[in-house]
Design a protein around this motif. Structure first.
Motif, PDB file in Angstrom:
ATOM      1  N   ASN A   8       0.805  -1.218   0.000  1.00 29.27           N
ATOM      2  CA  ASN A   8       0.000   0.000   0.000  1.00 29.27           C
ATOM      3  C   ASN A   8       0.840   1.272   0.000  1.00 29.27           C
ATOM      4  O   ASN A   8       0.294   2.356  -0.071  1.00 29.27           O
ATOM      5  N   ASN A   9       2.168   1.162   0.057  1.00 26.61           N
ATOM      6  CA  ASN A   9       2.990   2.368   0.048  1.00 26.61           C
ATOM      7  C   ASN A   9       3.504   2.725  -1.340  1.00 26.61           C
ATOM      8  O   ASN A   9       4.283   3.656  -1.482  1.00 26.61           O
ATOM      9  N   ILE A  10       3.058   2.052  -2.376  1.00 28.53           N
ATOM     10  CA  ILE A  10       3.462   2.391  -3.739  1.00 28.53           C
ATOM     11  C   ILE A  10       2.966   3.806  -4.045  1.00 28.53           C
ATOM     12  O   ILE A  10       1.810   4.139  -3.829  1.00 28.53           O
ATOM     13  N   ASN A  11       3.869   4.650  -4.524  1.00 33.29           N
ATOM     14  CA  ASN A  11       3.628   6.046  -4.901  1.00 33.29           C
ATOM     15  C   ASN A  11       3.380   6.992  -3.731  1.00 33.29           C
ATOM     16  O   ASN A  11       3.145   8.179  -3.945  1.00 33.29           O
ATOM     17  N   GLU A  12       3.448   6.529  -2.510  1.00 35.07           N
ATOM     18  CA  GLU A  12       3.328   7.407  -1.343  1.00 35.07           C
ATOM     19  C   GLU A  12       4.636   8.181  -1.168  1.00 35.07           C
ATOM     20  O   GLU A  12       5.715   7.591  -1.189  1.00 35.07           O
ATOM     21  N   GLN A  13       4.549   9.504  -1.031  1.00 31.79           N
ATOM     22  CA  GLN A  13       5.753  10.299  -0.793  1.00 31.79           C
ATOM     23  C   GLN A  13       6.140  10.194   0.678  1.00 31.79           C
ATOM     24  O   GLN A  13       5.311  10.399   1.553  1.00 31.79           O
ATOM     25  N   VAL A  14       7.408   9.874   0.903  1.00 36.08           N
ATOM     26  CA  VAL A  14       7.952   9.803   2.259  1.00 36.08           C
ATOM     27  C   VAL A  14       8.949  10.951   2.384  1.00 36.08           C
ATOM     28  O   VAL A  14       9.956  10.982   1.676  1.00 36.08           O
ATOM     29  N   PHE A  15       8.632  11.907   3.257  1.00 32.93           N
ATOM     30  CA  PHE A  15       9.440  13.112   3.368  1.00 32.93           C
ATOM     31  C   PHE A  15      10.608  12.906   4.318  1.00 32.93           C
ATOM     32  O   PHE A  15      10.481  12.255   5.353  1.00 32.93           O
ATOM     33  N   ARG A  16      11.743  13.471   3.927  1.00 33.14           N
ATOM     34  CA  ARG A  16      12.974  13.461   4.698  1.00 33.14           C
ATOM     35  C   ARG A  16      13.518  14.890   4.720  1.00 33.14           C
ATOM     36  O   ARG A  16      13.084  15.724   3.924  1.00 33.14           O
ATOM     37  N   PRO A  17      14.483  15.193   5.593  1.00 30.45           N
ATOM     38  CA  PRO A  17      15.009  16.568   5.641  1.00 30.45           C
ATOM     39  C   PRO A  17      15.614  17.040   4.306  1.00 30.45           C
ATOM     40  O   PRO A  17      15.607  18.225   4.006  1.00 30.45           O
ATOM     41  N   TRP A  18      16.096  16.122   3.504  1.00 30.24           N
ATOM     42  CA  TRP A  18      16.748  16.453   2.228  1.00 30.24           C
ATOM     43  C   TRP A  18      15.776  16.509   1.048  1.00 30.24           C
ATOM     44  O   TRP A  18      16.147  16.928  -0.044  1.00 30.24           O
ATOM     45  N   GLY A  41      20.438  19.727  -0.434  1.00 29.63           N
ATOM     46  CA  GLY A  41      20.144  18.539   0.354  1.00 29.63           C
ATOM     47  C   GLY A  41      21.217  17.473   0.223  1.00 29.63           C
ATOM     48  O   GLY A  41      21.944  17.422  -0.768  1.00 29.63           O
ATOM     49  N   GLN A  42      21.300  16.642   1.245  1.00 27.07           N
ATOM     50  CA  GLN A  42      22.298  15.571   1.237  1.00 27.07           C
ATOM     51  C   GLN A  42      21.798  14.391   2.056  1.00 27.07           C
ATOM     52  O   GLN A  42      21.396  14.561   3.212  1.00 27.07           O
ATOM     53  N   LEU A  43      21.809  13.220   1.469  1.00 20.44           N
ATOM     54  CA  LEU A  43      21.482  12.007   2.204  1.00 20.44           C
ATOM     55  C   LEU A  43      22.662  11.668   3.106  1.00 20.44           C
ATOM     56  O   LEU A  43      23.794  12.100   2.864  1.00 20.44           O
ATOM     57  N   SER A  44      22.427  10.882   4.132  1.00 20.28           N
ATOM     58  CA  SER A  44      23.496  10.518   5.056  1.00 20.28           C
ATOM     59  C   SER A  44      24.564   9.675   4.355  1.00 20.28           C
ATOM     60  O   SER A  44      24.312   9.038   3.337  1.00 20.28           O
ATOM     61  N   VAL A  45      25.763   9.695   4.933  1.00 23.12           N
ATOM     62  CA  VAL A  45      26.811   8.763   4.517  1.00 23.12           C
ATOM     63  C   VAL A  45      26.426   7.440   5.157  1.00 23.12           C
ATOM     64  O   VAL A  45      26.250   7.360   6.378  1.00 23.12           O
ATOM     65  N   LEU A  89      24.742  10.654  -1.337  1.00 26.22           N
ATOM     66  CA  LEU A  89      24.205  11.388  -2.467  1.00 26.22           C
ATOM     67  C   LEU A  89      23.929  12.811  -2.004  1.00 26.22           C
ATOM     68  O   LEU A  89      23.336  13.009  -0.939  1.00 26.22           O
ATOM     69  N   ALA A  90      24.379  13.792  -2.790  1.00 24.73           N
ATOM     70  CA  ALA A  90      24.179  15.194  -2.409  1.00 24.73           C
ATOM     71  C   ALA A  90      23.786  16.005  -3.634  1.00 24.73           C
ATOM     72  O   ALA A  90      24.071  15.624  -4.773  1.00 24.73           O
ATOM     73  N   ASN A  91      23.145  17.151  -3.355  1.00 24.64           N
ATOM     74  CA  ASN A  91      22.760  18.082  -4.403  1.00 24.64           C
ATOM     75  C   ASN A  91      23.227  19.488  -4.034  1.00 24.64           C
ATOM     76  O   ASN A  91      22.450  20.289  -3.524  1.00 24.64           O
ATOM     77  N   PRO A  92      24.504  19.807  -4.294  1.00 27.45           N
ATOM     78  CA  PRO A  92      24.989  21.156  -4.022  1.00 27.45           C
ATOM     79  C   PRO A  92      24.744  22.130  -5.181  1.00 27.45           C
ATOM     80  O   PRO A  92      25.282  23.234  -5.184  1.00 27.45           O
ATOM     81  N   PHE A  93      23.929  21.719  -6.129  1.00 28.64           N
ATOM     82  CA  PHE A  93      23.744  22.484  -7.361  1.00 28.64           C
ATOM     83  C   PHE A  93      22.495  23.371  -7.294  1.00 28.64           C
ATOM     84  O   PHE A  93      21.765  23.359  -6.320  1.00 28.64           O
ATOM     85  N   ARG A 115      24.200   4.390   9.319  1.00 30.80           N
ATOM     86  CA  ARG A 115      24.631   5.772   9.103  1.00 30.80           C
ATOM     87  C   ARG A 115      25.988   6.016   9.751  1.00 30.80           C
ATOM     88  O   ARG A 115      26.197   5.692  10.913  1.00 30.80           O
ATOM     89  N   TYR A 116      26.863   6.657   9.002  1.00 26.33           N
ATOM     90  CA  TYR A 116      28.189   7.039   9.496  1.00 26.33           C
ATOM     91  C   TYR A 116      28.236   8.523   9.828  1.00 26.33           C
ATOM     92  O   TYR A 116      28.921   8.921  10.761  1.00 26.33           O
ATOM     93  N   SER A 117      27.535   9.332   9.042  1.00 20.40           N
ATOM     94  CA  SER A 117      27.406  10.757   9.343  1.00 20.40           C
ATOM     95  C   SER A 117      26.152  11.280   8.663  1.00 20.40           C
ATOM     96  O   SER A 117      25.698  10.720   7.660  1.00 20.40           O
ATOM     97  N   ASP A 118      25.605  12.349   9.238  1.00 21.45           N
ATOM     98  CA  ASP A 118      24.363  12.908   8.714  1.00 21.45           C
ATOM     99  C   ASP A 118      24.291  14.378   9.098  1.00 21.45           C
ATOM    100  O   ASP A 118      24.363  14.702  10.287  1.00 21.45           O
ATOM    101  N   ILE A 119      24.151  15.268   8.109  1.00 21.45           N
ATOM    102  CA  ILE A 119      24.124  16.697   8.401  1.00 21.45           C
ATOM    103  C   ILE A 119      22.874  17.115   9.155  1.00 21.45           C
ATOM    104  O   ILE A 119      22.819  18.212   9.699  1.00 21.45           O
TER     105      ILE A 119
END
Length: 123
Positions: A8-18, A41-45, A89-93, A115-119
């Motif tokens: 039932n979670n197909i196409n459901e948007q799951v929000f994250r800080p990034w 935005g940047q996903l965690s390492v 994965l990051a988006n500094p653009f 997770r190793y690091s997370d902004i």
């Protein structure tokens, strides 16, 4: 075609800080997501014990890390992330980023994130 009737979670948007992600397909041993990363935005390492991932840039530009290598990926370019590989994965653009992520493995769960690091301070 995969039977998604019990997913039932197909196409459901799951929000994250990034940004957010959406699962667009799911079946035995695979899951496909659209991952939207906002500007800055940047996903965690992170790494995974049970899944490999394949990323394809669909929109924007990505700064991706796998192991000790960093890549700038543009639309149509891709990157394979092996099981246990430390990656991010990051988006500094100046535009939002969307990638298609194909996860492959026996256990495809958000619980398989080490997770190793997370902004954003997530553990």
């Amino acid at each position: 075609m995969a039977d998604n009737s019990k997913n039932n979670n197909i196409n459901e948007q799951v929000f994250r800080p990034w940004g957010y992600y959406r699962v667009i397909a799911k079946g035995d041993g695979y899951e496909v997501k659209v991952i939207h990363v906002n500007q800055g935005g940047q996903l965690s390492v992170q790494s995974h014990n049970h899944r490999a991932e394949h990323w394809v840039v669909a929109f924007g530009k990505a700064k991706a890390r796998s192991g000790d290598k960093t890549f700038e990926l543009e639309v149509g370019q891709s990157l394979d992330i092996t099981v246990h590989a430390i990656h991010s994965l990051a988006n500094p653009f100046d535009k939002d980023l969307e990638i298609i992520e194909v996860q492959l493995g026996a256990l495809l769960s958000e619980d398989d994130i080490i997770r190793y690091s997370d902004i954003y301070g997530r553990a």
